[in-house]
Design a protein around this motif. Structure first.
Motif, PDB file in Angstrom:
ATOM      1  N   ASN A 107       0.851  -1.181   0.000  1.00 12.99           N
ATOM      2  CA  ASN A 107       0.000   0.000   0.000  1.00 12.99           C
ATOM      3  C   ASN A 107       0.895   1.241   0.000  1.00 12.99           C
ATOM      4  OD1 ASN A 107      -1.749   2.111   0.482  1.00 12.99           O
ATOM      5  ND2 ASN A 107      -2.667   1.250   2.330  1.00 12.99           N
ATOM      6  N   PRO A 108       1.251   1.769  -1.156  1.00 11.44           N
ATOM      7  CA  PRO A 108       2.205   2.883  -1.243  1.00 11.44           C
ATOM      8  C   PRO A 108       1.748   4.167  -0.553  1.00 11.44           C
ATOM      9  CG  PRO A 108       1.993   1.784  -3.364  1.00 11.44           C
ATOM     10  CD  PRO A 108       0.896   1.236  -2.490  1.00 11.44           C
ATOM     11  N   ARG A 109       0.452   4.304  -0.293  1.00 12.54           N
ATOM     12  CA  ARG A 109      -0.062   5.511   0.375  1.00 12.54           C
ATOM     13  C   ARG A 109      -0.120   5.345   1.892  1.00 12.54           C
ATOM     14  NH1 ARG A 109      -3.293   8.822  -3.065  1.00 12.54           N
ATOM     15  NH2 ARG A 109      -4.610   9.335  -1.287  1.00 12.54           N
ATOM     16  N   LEU A 110       0.364   4.231   2.398  1.00 13.63           N
ATOM     17  CA  LEU A 110       0.240   3.924   3.828  1.00 13.63           C
ATOM     18  C   LEU A 110       1.105   4.842   4.687  1.00 13.63           C
ATOM     19  CD1 LEU A 110      -0.906   1.879   5.969  1.00 13.63           C
ATOM     20  CD2 LEU A 110       1.282   0.648   5.709  1.00 13.63           C
ATOM     21  N   VAL A 111       0.545   5.287   5.794  1.00 14.39           N
ATOM     22  CA  VAL A 111       1.306   5.977   6.834  1.00 14.39           C
ATOM     23  C   VAL A 111       1.613   4.955   7.917  1.00 14.39           C
ATOM     24  CG1 VAL A 111       1.228   7.742   8.630  1.00 14.39           C
ATOM     25  CG2 VAL A 111       0.308   8.224   6.342  1.00 14.39           C
ATOM     26  N   GLY A 183       0.439  11.147  -2.920  1.00 14.01           N
ATOM     27  CA  GLY A 183       0.256   9.747  -3.282  1.00 14.01           C
ATOM     28  C   GLY A 183       1.268   8.815  -2.644  1.00 14.01           C
ATOM     29  N   LYS A 184       2.138   9.363  -1.792  1.00 12.73           N
ATOM     30  CA  LYS A 184       3.194   8.561  -1.183  1.00 12.73           C
ATOM     31  C   LYS A 184       3.050   8.551   0.335  1.00 12.73           C
ATOM     32  CE  LYS A 184       6.586   9.478  -4.821  1.00 12.73           C
ATOM     33  NZ  LYS A 184       7.948  10.025  -5.128  1.00 12.73           N
ATOM     34  N   GLY A 185       3.038   7.339   0.895  1.00 10.30           N
ATOM     35  CA  GLY A 185       3.049   7.195   2.339  1.00 10.30           C
ATOM     36  C   GLY A 185       4.459   7.320   2.893  1.00 10.30           C
ATOM     37  N   GLN A 186       4.588   7.159   4.204  1.00  7.58           N
ATOM     38  CA  GLN A 186       5.892   7.254   4.841  1.00  7.58           C
ATOM     39  C   GLN A 186       5.824   6.724   6.263  1.00  7.58           C
ATOM     40  OE1 GLN A 186       7.114  11.369   5.947  1.00  7.58           O
ATOM     41  NE2 GLN A 186       5.186  11.992   4.953  1.00  7.58           N
TER      42      GLN A 186
END
Length: 355
Positions: A107-111, A183-186
């Motif tokens: 899930n690339p948008r995951l925090v 669109g990018k989590g971190q």
């Protein structure tokens, strides 16, 4: 009303203290928080079945983190989530196969919220600790206590909750905002030692400007003055005084009968504070707490009685604002802060199980 965070989904790995507090704040305001419990945990808190305010407003699912099928289920849940919150020591989630590289690939948008005491790196990162240790290392604990006395810790409010859980809740929402923009989590590396340090930002301001002595109980806001402190009353109860500004101090002098005493005109003379403190202590011991309330309530002195946990929910101001609520027979703080357009729903202690 569903709350300001309706539409936000958070996966919480069950723990104690700051992680649950962060997730409580998110859940209070409408986020869907799914707590992953170990099998056999009770619906309200854990193995002992006691009610826990920190775990209110949750959905829950019991999964064995040593079972491959459960781990696969977690990865499926995370694929549909905005954020996760975990509070294990560094490296534990990686060993479980649930580290940031794995879950952000799913899930690339995951925090990915990581709640620890010492942080994800540094020489103390792998070590155990508690609130008292984190605030000690940050410098904050050194500032709490009476002059000449030992450091006095404010229960576990500064490390676990202010510098831990609340900072994590902020970090999650900041990173979710970023993810929805980019669109990018971190990863959010939330360390209680960092949080305790930033909560002391004003103290560091005073210290850096040379107006704060690096010792306890001798400064403006640490009990060093006679006009910003707590005082015992004739009945063994306590009041709080915070009359810093000149107009508030003048009102304090008027209401206490000290306005014509030339010694008390030296409000900001630090050399006078010890003597004025002793005289103020003696003064407040001449009346009961209720008698001082009758004199000072409704004024701009910056005054309040020191209420016990049993007393606070019944105070007229707290009643009027609904500062405390009750569920399942337990009194608890209401969700905060207040959102006038999307108020928080009534909190519920019992979690809702999901499959």
């Amino acid at each position: 009303m569903a709350g300001a965070l309706e539409g936000l989904t958070v996966i919480e790995f069950a723990g104690i203290g700051p992680g649950p507090f962060a997730c409580m704040m998110l859940a209070d305001h409408g986020a869907r928080v799914i707590r992953i419990d170990r099998p056999g945990a009770a619906s309200r808190v854990g193995d002992d079945g006691q009610r826990d305010i920190l775990n209110r407003n949750r959905q829950r699912i019991a999964l064995d983190l040593k079972d491959p099928a459960s781990l696969a289920r977690i990865r499926e849940l995370v694929k549909e989530a905005d954020a996760i919150v975990e509070g294990y020591r560094p490296g534990v989630m990686e060993r479980l196969g649930l580290g940031p590289d794995v879950l952000l690939a799913d899930n690339p948008r995951l925090v990915y919220g990581r709640m620890t005491g010492w942080g994800q790196d540094g020489p103390m990162a792998p070590l155990a600790g508690h609130d008292i240790n984190y605030i000690a290392l940050s410098g904050a604990l050194h500032t709490y206590g009476e002059a000449g006395g030992k450091p006095q810790f404010p229960v576990n409010a500064v490390g676990d909750f202010g510098g831990g859980g609340m900072l994590m809740a902020f970090g999650i929402m900041a990173a979710v905002f970023s993810a929805r923009t980019t669109g990018k989590g971190q990863v959010v590396d939330c360390a209680m030692v960092d949080g305790a340090a930033i909560l002391s930002a004003m103290t560091w301001t005073f210290f850096g400007n040379g107006i704060w002595k690096d010792e306890r109980g001798v400064n403006l806001l640490d009990g060093g003055t006679h006009f910003y402190d707590t005082y015992e009353t004739a009945d063994g109860k306590w009041i709080s005084i915070g009359s810093i500004e000149p107009q508030f101090y003048a009102l304090l002098m008027e209401k206490t009968g000290l306005k014509d005493d030339p010694d008390f005109a030296r409000q900001m003379d630090a050399k006078a504070w010890p003597d004025l403190k002793q005289r103020t202590k003696a003064l407040f011991l001449t009346k009961t707490r209720d008698e001082w309330c009758a004199i000072m309530d409704g004024t701009d002195i910056c005054f309040a009685p020191v209420l016990s946990l049993a007393e606070a929910p019944g105070h007229a101001h707290n009643v009027a604002r609904g500062t405390f609520v009750k569920d399942d027979g337990m009194v608890m703080p209401a969700p905060a802060p207040r959102f006038l357009g999307t108020p928080a729903p009534e909190p519920k202690l019992v979690s809702t199980p999901i499959d």
